[in-house]
Design an enzyme around this catalytic site. Structure first.
Site, mmCIF file in Angstrom:
data_model
loop_
_atom_site.group_PDB
_atom_site.id
_atom_site.type_symbol
_atom_site.label_atom_id
_atom_site.label_comp_id
_atom_site.label_asym_id
_atom_site.label_seq_id
_atom_site.Cartn_x
_atom_site.Cartn_y
_atom_site.Cartn_z
ATOM 1 N N ILE A 174 -50.403 19.357 15.030
ATOM 2 C CA ILE A 174 -50.722 18.726 13.570
ATOM 3 C C ILE A 174 -50.202 17.081 13.925
ATOM 4 C CG2 ILE A 174 -49.724 20.489 12.188
ATOM 5 C CD1 ILE A 174 -47.161 18.883 11.708
ATOM 6 N N ASP A 175 -49.536 16.674 15.176
ATOM 7 C CA ASP A 175 -49.061 15.366 15.296
ATOM 8 C C ASP A 175 -50.180 14.440 15.749
ATOM 9 O OD1 ASP A 175 -46.612 16.382 14.861
ATOM 10 O OD2 ASP A 175 -45.898 16.372 16.907
ATOM 11 N N ARG A 180 -34.570 8.738 -4.323
ATOM 12 C CA ARG A 180 -34.543 10.056 -4.168
ATOM 13 C C ARG A 180 -35.492 10.260 -2.679
ATOM 14 N NH1 ARG A 180 -31.256 9.805 -7.421
ATOM 15 N NH2 ARG A 180 -30.980 10.867 -9.451
ATOM 16 N N HIS A 187 -41.495 21.933 7.443
ATOM 17 C CA HIS A 187 -42.460 22.805 8.024
ATOM 18 C C HIS A 187 -43.555 22.930 6.855
ATOM 19 C CE1 HIS A 187 -39.308 22.884 11.084
ATOM 20 N NE2 HIS A 187 -40.200 23.076 11.766
HETATM 21 O O1 F6P Z 1 -45.079 19.142 16.973
HETATM 22 C C1 F6P Z 1 -45.265 19.735 16.218
HETATM 23 C C2 F6P Z 1 -43.941 19.431 15.197
HETATM 24 O O2 F6P Z 1 -44.072 20.135 13.795
HETATM 25 C C3 F6P Z 1 -43.544 18.143 14.864
HETATM 26 O O3 F6P Z 1 -44.119 17.406 13.881
HETATM 27 C C4 F6P Z 1 -41.749 18.207 14.675
HETATM 28 O O4 F6P Z 1 -41.053 17.315 15.031
HETATM 29 C C5 F6P Z 1 -41.754 19.507 15.368
HETATM 30 O O5 F6P Z 1 -42.933 20.188 15.518
HETATM 31 C C6 F6P Z 1 -40.760 20.548 14.858
HETATM 32 O O6 F6P Z 1 -40.431 21.593 15.725
HETATM 33 P P1 F6P Z 1 -39.873 23.005 15.248
HETATM 34 O O7 F6P Z 1 -40.828 23.832 14.733
HETATM 35 O O8 F6P Z 1 -39.314 23.508 16.670
HETATM 36 O O9 F6P Z 1 -38.552 22.572 14.385
#
Ligand code: F6P
Length: 363
Positions: A141-142, A281, A287
């Site tokens: 997603i990044d 705020r 997620h």
């Molecule tokens: O690399 C995708 C990602 O959702 C990042 O944007 C986020 O920092 C990381 O994974 C979160 O990882 P995890 O699901 O292990 O907490």
């Protein structure tokens, strides 16, 4: 019969199932191919008993619409950097790639398709160099892989973030508040920048452009100058002030990455400490950005990537990763695939355009 093995590794991402279905559907058009999936990345191969499932048409029908991955995934079992907890509770990382290669050779697959991000494609490269016929499919997603113009999952994350942003705008306006919304992206500010433009933010903070709190304060004051103002800020989880550090917590046991998250609270405190009088705020989206059904573009890109990956298998064009380049579906070597990350260039047009829309990056 020829056999192909598919697996999904690293964090989940909307579109993974569409890739799996794309590969399976294209394979079914050829005679003599059977498609299998390894459960939870390479754990399905490494663990005893092994967990390898046949991907029949019944198993893959209609899954392109579903988020997550039917094959499950993990970011804590990297075979080239495998975590082993020691008697004293510390974690030691060991290279188990030879063991994995031996197991894969014994299973005798004609091809392995590894769907994953940067870390997963580094594993693909090691396996390919050790004689496994591997094809990579990029996901995250990044959107931080430079070998492809876009990764699937990114558009879905931006859509979710933008819809959430829209909701925060109406409440910010009603209460004359400063709303800070934190989005994912690790060290890349793609989700934040696209969301800020699509949503119409006043401020967008990304890791690539360290921000000056006093400049943010000025922008906020400008909005409150005529009395009841409101401000909506998007901040990427990896954003950092010009002075100070980024908020992160140590990764969980076995995880290679530190966990980001919480910069929204850090920024809120910095603004208050610097004299911001408006009510603030914070919302950390987390997620939800990775969950649920993929948007149409991600389904399309993922499905097409799946078809292309199988076509590379047919051509025996191994050691490559599928990619989107200049609107064409192509493939690149695994070397190119893992060479460098894709960050937002502060001098790029997307940043210039955002600034043209009045968005401050605090620089
Ligand atoms: O690399 C995708 C990602 O959702 C990042 O944007 C986020 O920092 C990381 O994974 C979160 O990882 P995890 O699901 O292990 O907490």
């Amino acid at each position: 019969m020829k056999k192909i093995l598919i697996l999904t590794g690293g964090g989940d991402c909307p579109g993974l199932n569409a890739v799996i279905r794309g590969i399976a559907k294209r394979a079914r058009k050829e005679k003599g191919w059977e498609v299998y999936g390894s459960i939870e990345a390479f754990n399905g191969v490494m663990n005893e008993p092994q967990e390898i499932v046949r991907l029949t048409s019944k198993r893959t029908a209609g899954i392109h619409v579903k988020g997550g991955t039917i094959l499950k995934t993990t970011n804590k079992s990297n075979p080239i950097h495998f975590p082993v907890v020691q008697a004293d509770g510390t974690t030691k990382f060991v290279d188990r790639s030879d063991e994995l290669v031996a197991k894969l050779k014994k299973l005798d697959f004609d091809a392995v398709i590894n769907i994953g991000g940067d870390g997963s494609q580094k594993i693909s490269k090691v396996l390919y160099d050790k004689g496994i016929p591997v094809i990579g499919v990029p996901k995250t997603i990044d959107n931080d892989l430079s070998a492809t113009d876009m990764t699937f999952g990114f558009q879905t994350a931006v859509q979710i973030a933008t819809e959430s942003f829209d909701k925060l705008v109406t409440t910010a306006e009603s209460h004359h508040r400063v709303m800070i919304m934190e989005v994912m992206g690790r060290d890349a500010g793609w989700i934040a920048t696209h969301t800020a433009i699509a949503g119409g933010a006043e401020i967008c903070l990304i890791p690539e452009i360290p921000y000056d709190v006093n400049k943010l304060l000025k922008r906020i004051h400008l909005r409150y100058k005529k009395g009841r103002g409101f401000v909506n800020i998007v901040i990427a989880e990896g954003a950092k002030p010009k002075e100070g550090t980024v908020t992160s917590t140590a990764g969980e046991k076995g995880s290679e990455h530190v966990r980001l998250g919480g910069v929204a609270y850090q920024l809120s405190k910095q603004l208050k400490d610097a004299g911001c009088k408006a009510e603030i705020r914070e919302t950390v989206l987390g997620h939800v950005q990775r969950g649920g059904t993929p948007v149409a573009f991600d389904r399309l890109l993922a499905s097409v990537f799946g078809v292309k990956a199988f076509e590379l298998v047919l051509e025996k064009n191994f050691g490559r990763m599928v990619a989107l380049k200049n609107n064409q579906i192509v493939s690149v070597t695994l070397d190119e695939a893992t060479r460098e990350p894709n960050f937002v260039n502060p001098g790029s047009y997307i940043v210039q355009a955002a600034k043209g829309l009045g968005i401050s990056f605090g620089d």
